[in-house]
Enzyme design. Structure first.
Site, PDB file in Angstrom:
ATOM      1  N   SER A 100       0.831  -1.204   0.000  1.00  0.00           N
ATOM      2  CA  SER A 100       0.000   0.000   0.000  1.00  0.00           C
ATOM      3  C   SER A 100       0.862   1.248   0.000  1.00  0.00           C
ATOM      4  CB  SER A 100      -0.938  -0.008   1.200  1.00  0.00           C
ATOM      5  OG  SER A 100      -0.377  -0.661   2.290  1.00  0.00           O
ATOM      6  N   HIS A 121      -2.249  -3.450  -6.183  1.00  0.00           N
ATOM      7  CA  HIS A 121      -2.723  -3.155  -4.829  1.00  0.00           C
ATOM      8  C   HIS A 121      -4.233  -3.406  -4.727  1.00  0.00           C
ATOM      9  CE1 HIS A 121      -3.369   0.156  -1.578  1.00  0.00           C
ATOM     10  NE2 HIS A 121      -3.307  -1.038  -1.041  1.00  0.00           N
ATOM     11  N   GLU A 133      -5.412  -1.022  -7.602  1.00  0.00           N
ATOM     12  CA  GLU A 133      -4.567   0.123  -7.968  1.00  0.00           C
ATOM     13  C   GLU A 133      -3.300  -0.464  -8.592  1.00  0.00           C
ATOM     14  OE1 GLU A 133      -3.254   2.364  -4.524  1.00  0.00           O
ATOM     15  OE2 GLU A 133      -3.310   4.237  -5.649  1.00  0.00           O
ATOM     16  N   ASN A 171      -3.731   5.767  -0.779  1.00  0.00           N
ATOM     17  CA  ASN A 171      -3.378   6.102   0.601  1.00  0.00           C
ATOM     18  C   ASN A 171      -2.972   7.553   0.783  1.00  0.00           C
ATOM     19  OD1 ASN A 171      -4.004   3.874   2.252  1.00  0.00           O
ATOM     20  ND2 ASN A 171      -2.542   2.724   1.018  1.00  0.00           N
TER      21      ASN A 171
HETATM   22  N1  CAA Z   1     -16.217 -12.312   1.257  1.00  0.00           N
HETATM   23  C1  CAA Z   1     -17.417 -12.391   0.651  1.00  0.00           C
HETATM   24  N2  CAA Z   1     -18.449 -11.588   0.942  1.00  0.00           N
HETATM   25  C2  CAA Z   1     -18.262 -10.679   1.916  1.00  0.00           C
HETATM   26  C3  CAA Z   1     -17.038 -10.541   2.599  1.00  0.00           C
HETATM   27  C4  CAA Z   1     -15.985 -11.408   2.237  1.00  0.00           C
HETATM   28  N3  CAA Z   1     -14.770 -11.352   2.799  1.00  0.00           N
HETATM   29  N4  CAA Z   1     -17.164  -9.528   3.490  1.00  0.00           N
HETATM   30  C5  CAA Z   1     -18.394  -9.053   3.372  1.00  0.00           C
HETATM   31  N5  CAA Z   1     -19.076  -9.744   2.423  1.00  0.00           N
HETATM   32  C6  CAA Z   1     -20.434  -9.521   1.958  1.00  0.00           C
HETATM   33  C7  CAA Z   1     -21.451  -9.831   3.023  1.00  0.00           C
HETATM   34  O1  CAA Z   1     -21.809 -11.199   3.008  1.00  0.00           O
HETATM   35  C8  CAA Z   1     -22.618  -8.965   2.606  1.00  0.00           C
HETATM   36  O2  CAA Z   1     -23.349  -9.592   1.587  1.00  0.00           O
HETATM   37  P1  CAA Z   1     -24.955  -9.326   1.444  1.00  0.00           P
HETATM   38  O3  CAA Z   1     -25.105  -7.842   1.201  1.00  0.00           O
HETATM   39  O4  CAA Z   1     -25.338 -10.153   0.261  1.00  0.00           O
HETATM   40  O5  CAA Z   1     -25.525  -9.774   2.741  1.00  0.00           O
HETATM   41  C9  CAA Z   1     -21.946  -7.747   2.005  1.00  0.00           C
HETATM   42  O6  CAA Z   1     -20.588  -8.138   1.669  1.00  0.00           O
HETATM   43  C10 CAA Z   1     -21.879  -6.606   2.973  1.00  0.00           C
HETATM   44  O7  CAA Z   1     -21.296  -7.054   4.194  1.00  0.00           O
HETATM   45  P2  CAA Z   1     -21.926  -6.840   5.653  1.00  0.00           P
HETATM   46  O8  CAA Z   1     -23.429  -6.893   5.568  1.00  0.00           O
HETATM   47  O9  CAA Z   1     -21.231  -7.751   6.593  1.00  0.00           O
HETATM   48  O10 CAA Z   1     -21.486  -5.400   6.117  1.00  0.00           O
HETATM   49  P3  CAA Z   1     -21.345  -4.061   5.299  1.00  0.00           P
HETATM   50  O11 CAA Z   1     -22.532  -3.795   4.440  1.00  0.00           O
HETATM   51  O12 CAA Z   1     -20.923  -3.056   6.306  1.00  0.00           O
HETATM   52  O13 CAA Z   1     -20.099  -4.345   4.347  1.00  0.00           O
HETATM   53  C11 CAA Z   1     -17.810  -4.071   3.990  1.00  0.00           C
HETATM   54  C12 CAA Z   1     -18.871  -4.717   4.854  1.00  0.00           C
HETATM   55  C13 CAA Z   1     -17.810  -4.741   2.613  1.00  0.00           C
HETATM   56  C14 CAA Z   1     -16.461  -4.315   4.676  1.00  0.00           C
HETATM   57  C15 CAA Z   1     -18.137  -2.553   3.845  1.00  0.00           C
HETATM   58  O14 CAA Z   1     -18.333  -2.002   5.109  1.00  0.00           O
HETATM   59  C16 CAA Z   1     -17.045  -1.772   3.142  1.00  0.00           C
HETATM   60  O15 CAA Z   1     -16.937  -1.790   1.930  1.00  0.00           O
HETATM   61  N6  CAA Z   1     -16.262  -1.043   3.943  1.00  0.00           N
HETATM   62  C17 CAA Z   1     -15.172  -0.202   3.428  1.00  0.00           C
HETATM   63  C18 CAA Z   1     -14.000  -1.046   3.161  1.00  0.00           C
HETATM   64  C19 CAA Z   1     -12.862  -0.242   2.622  1.00  0.00           C
HETATM   65  O16 CAA Z   1     -12.887   0.967   2.505  1.00  0.00           O
HETATM   66  N7  CAA Z   1     -11.811  -0.977   2.297  1.00  0.00           N
HETATM   67  C20 CAA Z   1     -10.589  -0.386   1.793  1.00  0.00           C
HETATM   68  C21 CAA Z   1      -9.604  -0.377   2.884  1.00  0.00           C
HETATM   69  S1  CAA Z   1      -8.093   0.307   2.330  1.00  0.00           S
HETATM   70  C22 CAA Z   1      -7.240  -1.040   1.834  1.00  0.00           C
HETATM   71  O17 CAA Z   1      -7.629  -2.148   1.906  1.00  0.00           O
HETATM   72  C23 CAA Z   1      -5.931  -0.827   1.231  1.00  0.00           C
HETATM   73  C24 CAA Z   1      -4.922  -0.015   1.905  1.00  0.00           C
HETATM   74  O18 CAA Z   1      -3.940   0.300   1.243  1.00  0.00           O
HETATM   75  C25 CAA Z   1      -4.943   0.381   3.291  1.00  0.00           C
END
Ligand code: CAA
Length: 263
Positions: A100, A121, A133, A171
């Site tokens: 990242s 990424h 990315e 980031n």
């Molecule tokens: N595999 C498969 N499906 C998944 C899953 C996984 N690992 N995690 C969640 N899901 C599915 C759930 O089953 C759910 O499906 P349905 O809608 O069909 O029920 C759906 O995704 C949504 O999940 P939740 O209902 O549990 O909860 P939510 O609506 O809050 O979603 C989340 C969870 C997908 C994590 C969402 O909150 C989200 O997108 N959050 C932001 C994440 C983000 O910004 N990530 C980037 C981080 S930065 C990074 O990674 C890189 C870096 O360089 C730091």
């Protein structure tokens, strides 16, 4: 993230060799894949057993067409892996990093094939988030970039291309947001729940910056901020003292059961 990446590559029909030096990490990765694939199968995703059959745990680096490295955000550790991979993977193979923030240019320079080194990424949770990315080092060839952008498409992802500057695109934007949220908490502007509610309901983000930092890992956030701070030389990127304190206390976020929130 390695497990998530292995999962999406295997789901695209490719064979994956999965390696982690940390005892138990591959097993945890495979268990997470099982849970994720089961959820996705309920929504019309591929048969979990078929996908998992294409993932083979291995004891070290093995020859392959592509390596995607996803180890800790430590330039020295990553460089050593790229040097070792350069000696083991065939000369035409591409060496990619899921970093990242670590400069891809220095990883490329550690190998004898700098034109075939690139940043790939992914975003957490990898099976859900659509973005990859793609970061070009100074040395990365057009052919390598095209191959990785095409692969991202094959995995069902959308690629956004960035040049190799500290924090790339994602980031450079995300970490100041997380850091400012930590400053607001430290200064007593609001409780964590209120800060995150603002982002969720006011900006329509799926989760607030503090919950997101817990998902990413507070240690990872601090490492990325240090790269931004050092690389761009602007004090505005310095990690918030509260973030550092939580890391010192072992409150790294979800992975240790406590960060800004308790899990
Ligand atoms: N595999 C498969 N499906 C998944 C899953 C996984 N690992 N995690 C969640 N899901 C599915 C759930 O089953 C759910 O499906 P349905 O809608 O069909 O029920 C759906 O995704 C949504 O999940 P939740 O209902 O549990 O909860 P939510 O609506 O809050 O979603 C989340 C969870 C997908 C994590 C969402 O909150 C989200 O997108 N959050 C932001 C994440 C983000 O910004 N990530 C980037 C981080 S930065 C990074 O990674 C890189 C870096 O360089 C730091």
């Amino acid at each position: 993230m390695g497990g998530g990446i292995a999962q999406v590559v295997a789901a695209s029909g490719r064979r994956v060799s999965l390696h982690d030096e940390v005892p138990g990490a591959v097993e945890r990765g495979v268990a997470a894949m099982e849970r994720s694939l089961t959820k996705l199968a309920e929504k019309g995703g591929p048969d979990p057993a078929e996908v998992l059959e294409r993932v083979t745990p291995v004891d070290g680096l093995v020859p392959a067409d592509l390596m995607i490295e996803a180890v800790v955000e430590d330039a020295g550790v990553k460089k050593a892996i790229f040097q070792a991979a350069d000696g083991i993977l065939p000369a035409e193979a591409i060496l990619a990093s899921n970093t990242s923030s670590i400069p891809i240019t220095t990883l490329a320079a550690a190998t004898g094939r700098p034109d075939r080194v690139i940043g790939m990424h992914f975003f957490n949770p990898v099976p859900v988030l659509k973005l990859v990315e793609v970061i070009r080092a100074v040395q990365t060839s057009d052919e390598t970039t095209t191959a990785i952008v095409e692969l991202a498409g094959d995995l069902g992802k959308v690629a956004a291309e960035a040049r190799d500057f500290p924090g790339f695109i994602s980031n450079r934007i995300l970490m100041p947001f997380v850091n400012e949220a930590a400053h607001a908490l430290m200064e007593g502007v609001a409780e964590p729940e209120a800060i995150d509610t603002i982002a969720k309901l006011g900006f329509a983000h799926p989760m607030g910056p503090l919950a997101l930092a817990d998902l990413i890992g507070l240690d990872t956030c601090v490492s990325i901020m240090e790269v931004l701070h050092e690389g761009l030389g602007d004090p505005k990127y310095a990690p918030c003292p509260l973030l550092r304190q939580y890391v010192q206390a072992g409150r790294l976020g979800r992975k240790t059961g406590r960060g800004f929130y308790k899990y």
